[in-house]
Write a protein that holds these residues in place. Structure first.
Motif, PDB file in Angstrom:
ATOM      1  N   LYS A  10       0.809  -1.222   0.000  1.00 31.78           N
ATOM      2  CA  LYS A  10       0.000   0.000   0.000  1.00 31.78           C
ATOM      3  C   LYS A  10       0.841   1.270   0.000  1.00 31.78           C
ATOM      4  CE  LYS A  10      -3.958  -2.166   2.021  1.00 31.78           C
ATOM      5  NZ  LYS A  10      -5.243  -1.981   2.523  1.00 31.78           N
ATOM      6  N   HIS A  11       2.023   1.237   0.596  1.00 34.44           N
ATOM      7  CA  HIS A  11       2.829   2.459   0.674  1.00 34.44           C
ATOM      8  C   HIS A  11       3.538   2.808  -0.633  1.00 34.44           C
ATOM      9  CE1 HIS A  11       5.903  -0.622   1.565  1.00 34.44           C
ATOM     10  NE2 HIS A  11       6.766   0.254   1.065  1.00 34.44           N
ATOM     11  N   HIS A  12       3.494   1.940  -1.607  1.00 27.83           N
ATOM     12  CA  HIS A  12       4.137   2.229  -2.883  1.00 27.83           C
ATOM     13  C   HIS A  12       3.296   3.227  -3.679  1.00 27.83           C
ATOM     14  CE1 HIS A  12       6.172  -1.781  -2.167  1.00 27.83           C
ATOM     15  NE2 HIS A  12       7.121  -0.861  -2.138  1.00 27.83           N
ATOM     16  N   ILE A  13       3.957   4.233  -4.197  1.00 32.08           N
ATOM     17  CA  ILE A  13       3.287   5.306  -4.928  1.00 32.08           C
ATOM     18  C   ILE A  13       3.178   4.912  -6.394  1.00 32.08           C
ATOM     19  CG2 ILE A  13       3.403   7.749  -5.572  1.00 32.08           C
ATOM     20  CD1 ILE A  13       5.195   8.054  -2.985  1.00 32.08           C
ATOM     21  N   ARG A  14       1.937   4.752  -6.841  1.00 29.64           N
ATOM     22  CA  ARG A  14       1.720   4.301  -8.224  1.00 29.64           C
ATOM     23  C   ARG A  14       0.808   5.214  -9.023  1.00 29.64           C
ATOM     24  NH1 ARG A  14      -1.294  -0.845  -5.685  1.00 29.64           N
ATOM     25  NH2 ARG A  14      -0.960   0.195  -3.744  1.00 29.64           N
ATOM     26  N   LYS A  15       0.266   6.242  -8.389  1.00 28.24           N
ATOM     27  CA  LYS A  15      -0.714   7.104  -9.068  1.00 28.24           C
ATOM     28  C   LYS A  15      -0.152   7.804 -10.292  1.00 28.24           C
ATOM     29  CE  LYS A  15      -0.127  11.043  -5.900  1.00 28.24           C
ATOM     30  NZ  LYS A  15       0.771  11.814  -6.734  1.00 28.24           N
ATOM     31  N   ASP A  16       1.142   8.076 -10.330  1.00 30.53           N
ATOM     32  CA  ASP A  16       1.753   8.770 -11.466  1.00 30.53           C
ATOM     33  C   ASP A  16       2.441   7.814 -12.440  1.00 30.53           C
ATOM     34  OD1 ASP A  16       1.000  11.267 -10.401  1.00 30.53           O
ATOM     35  OD2 ASP A  16       2.760  11.268  -9.094  1.00 30.53           O
ATOM     36  N   PHE A  17       2.301   6.516 -12.225  1.00 33.82           N
ATOM     37  CA  PHE A  17       2.980   5.546 -13.089  1.00 33.82           C
ATOM     38  C   PHE A  17       2.490   5.695 -14.524  1.00 33.82           C
ATOM     39  CE2 PHE A  17       3.676   1.468 -15.144  1.00 33.82           C
ATOM     40  CZ  PHE A  17       4.981   1.177 -14.765  1.00 33.82           C
ATOM     41  N   ASP A  18       3.439   5.776 -15.464  1.00 32.54           N
ATOM     42  CA  ASP A  18       3.097   5.942 -16.877  1.00 32.54           C
ATOM     43  C   ASP A  18       4.132   5.220 -17.722  1.00 32.54           C
ATOM     44  OD1 ASP A  18       2.326   6.724 -19.415  1.00 32.54           O
ATOM     45  OD2 ASP A  18       2.964   8.809 -19.151  1.00 32.54           O
ATOM     46  N   CYS A  19       3.738   4.073 -18.265  1.00 32.54           N
ATOM     47  CA  CYS A  19       4.644   3.308 -19.127  1.00 32.54           C
ATOM     48  C   CYS A  19       4.329   3.525 -20.597  1.00 32.54           C
ATOM     49  CB  CYS A  19       4.585   1.824 -18.783  1.00 32.54           C
ATOM     50  SG  CYS A  19       3.066   1.006 -19.294  1.00 32.54           S
ATOM     51  N   GLN A  21       1.465   2.557 -21.985  1.00 36.32           N
ATOM     52  CA  GLN A  21       0.413   1.598 -22.329  1.00 36.32           C
ATOM     53  C   GLN A  21      -0.679   1.717 -21.261  1.00 36.32           C
ATOM     54  OE1 GLN A  21       0.138  -0.591 -24.953  1.00 36.32           O
ATOM     55  NE2 GLN A  21       1.985   0.303 -25.829  1.00 36.32           N
ATOM     56  N   GLU A  22      -1.785   2.345 -21.619  1.00 41.01           N
ATOM     57  CA  GLU A  22      -2.836   2.622 -20.640  1.00 41.01           C
ATOM     58  C   GLU A  22      -3.293   1.366 -19.893  1.00 41.01           C
ATOM     59  OE1 GLU A  22      -7.194   4.773 -20.271  1.00 41.01           O
ATOM     60  OE2 GLU A  22      -6.170   4.742 -22.207  1.00 41.01           O
ATOM     61  N   LYS A  30      -5.295   0.253 -10.451  1.00 43.73           N
ATOM     62  CA  LYS A  30      -6.658  -0.128 -10.052  1.00 43.73           C
ATOM     63  C   LYS A  30      -6.876  -1.610  -9.781  1.00 43.73           C
ATOM     64  CE  LYS A  30      -8.705   3.715 -12.528  1.00 43.73           C
ATOM     65  NZ  LYS A  30      -9.545   4.138 -13.639  1.00 43.73           N
ATOM     66  N   GLN A  31      -6.088  -2.502 -10.377  1.00 43.75           N
ATOM     67  CA  GLN A  31      -6.401  -3.927 -10.315  1.00 43.75           C
ATOM     68  C   GLN A  31      -5.402  -4.768  -9.539  1.00 43.75           C
ATOM     69  OE1 GLN A  31      -9.269  -5.256 -11.691  1.00 43.75           O
ATOM     70  NE2 GLN A  31      -8.687  -7.158 -10.680  1.00 43.75           N
ATOM     71  N   ALA A  32      -4.157  -4.362  -9.490  1.00 40.04           N
ATOM     72  CA  ALA A  32      -3.092  -5.201  -8.926  1.00 40.04           C
ATOM     73  C   ALA A  32      -3.384  -5.644  -7.495  1.00 40.04           C
ATOM     74  CB  ALA A  32      -1.747  -4.486  -9.015  1.00 40.04           C
ATOM     75  N   ASN A  33      -3.807  -4.718  -6.637  1.00 40.54           N
ATOM     76  CA  ASN A  33      -4.081  -5.095  -5.242  1.00 40.54           C
ATOM     77  C   ASN A  33      -5.170  -6.147  -5.141  1.00 40.54           C
ATOM     78  OD1 ASN A  33      -2.154  -3.662  -3.842  1.00 40.54           O
ATOM     79  ND2 ASN A  33      -3.432  -1.836  -3.636  1.00 40.54           N
ATOM     80  N   ALA A  95       6.232  -3.824 -16.974  1.00 39.46           N
ATOM     81  CA  ALA A  95       6.196  -2.444 -17.463  1.00 39.46           C
ATOM     82  C   ALA A  95       7.178  -1.587 -16.676  1.00 39.46           C
ATOM     83  CB  ALA A  95       4.787  -1.871 -17.325  1.00 39.46           C
ATOM     84  N   ARG A  96       7.746  -0.613 -17.388  1.00 36.42           N
ATOM     85  CA  ARG A  96       8.667   0.338 -16.776  1.00 36.42           C
ATOM     86  C   ARG A  96       8.128   1.740 -17.022  1.00 36.42           C
ATOM     87  NH1 ARG A  96      10.680   3.339 -19.977  1.00 36.42           N
ATOM     88  NH2 ARG A  96      11.394   1.827 -21.483  1.00 36.42           N
ATOM     89  N   ASP A  97       8.150   2.573 -16.001  1.00 37.96           N
ATOM     90  CA  ASP A  97       7.698   3.951 -16.125  1.00 37.96           C
ATOM     91  C   ASP A  97       8.592   4.703 -17.118  1.00 37.96           C
ATOM     92  OD1 ASP A  97       7.504   6.882 -15.516  1.00 37.96           O
ATOM     93  OD2 ASP A  97       6.117   6.180 -13.970  1.00 37.96           O
ATOM     94  N   ARG A  98       7.969   5.494 -17.992  1.00 33.72           N
ATOM     95  CA  ARG A  98       8.722   6.239 -19.010  1.00 33.72           C
ATOM     96  C   ARG A  98       9.694   7.259 -18.417  1.00 33.72           C
ATOM     97  NH1 ARG A  98       4.488   7.772 -23.753  1.00 33.72           N
ATOM     98  NH2 ARG A  98       3.193   8.565 -22.070  1.00 33.72           N
TER      99      ARG A  98
END
Length: 168
Positions: A10-19, A21-22, A30-33, A95-98
């Protein structure tokens, strides 16, 4: 920057993740957890925590099987005829963030996924790691690491015997 691969928390910040590929971005956000809670897939992320909890990349692993008829003939003969499908490990997403290009993060994620898959295969049967590339770029990426296409499926595999040689 020292990168660590750990289970998504939960503490991992993912809201700005952008690879780029939507579908992969939205999965992480939204789905991983839910998949982790339901034991559908396990999600591992790479970050430089504890300094920075931003997700720089991720991958998922789960169990799968390969229909026997998709396995190339030279490999099919390794299995008893009674096996209609062969157990494998699915590397479902990677996936890797751009924002973190040219740092080898994709390669580090793949190597970590292969290592975890190899370790698990020593206790739970798995003939190969299976991927289903999302696009031609991903297919080229996996090909460069020895994955081969399965006929008529869009899937690629890397035999556990080959992976074992990387880590033994």
């Amino acid at each position: 920057m020292e990168l660590h691969t750990v289970s998504l928390a939960k503490h991992h910040i993912r809201k700005d993740f952008d690879c780029g590929q939507e579908v992969l971005d939205e999965y992480l956000k939204k789905q991983a957890n839910q998949d982790i809670r339901k034991r559908i897939a396990m999600c591992f992320i790479i970050s430089d925590e504890p300094k920075d909890n931003r997700v720089k990349g991720y991958y998922t692993l789960s169990n799968t099987s390969i229909p026997r008829e998709l396995i190339p003939d030279d490999l099919q003969k390794r299995f008893p005829y009674a096996y209609k499908s062969i157990p494998a490990t699915l590397l479902g997403r990677l996936a890797r963030d751009r924002n973190f290009t040219k740092q080898g993060i994709g390669e580090k994620l793949l190597i970590d996924a292969l290592y975890r898959s190899y370790l698990a295969s020593r206790e739970i049967g798995s003939f190969a790691v299976v991927v289903e590339p999302i696009n031609e770029f991903a297919e080229q990426f996996y090909s460069s690491y020895g994955f081969t296409k399965l006929p008529d499926s869009g899937k690629m595999i890397l035999a556990m015997k080959t992976i074992e040689q990387l880590f033994e």
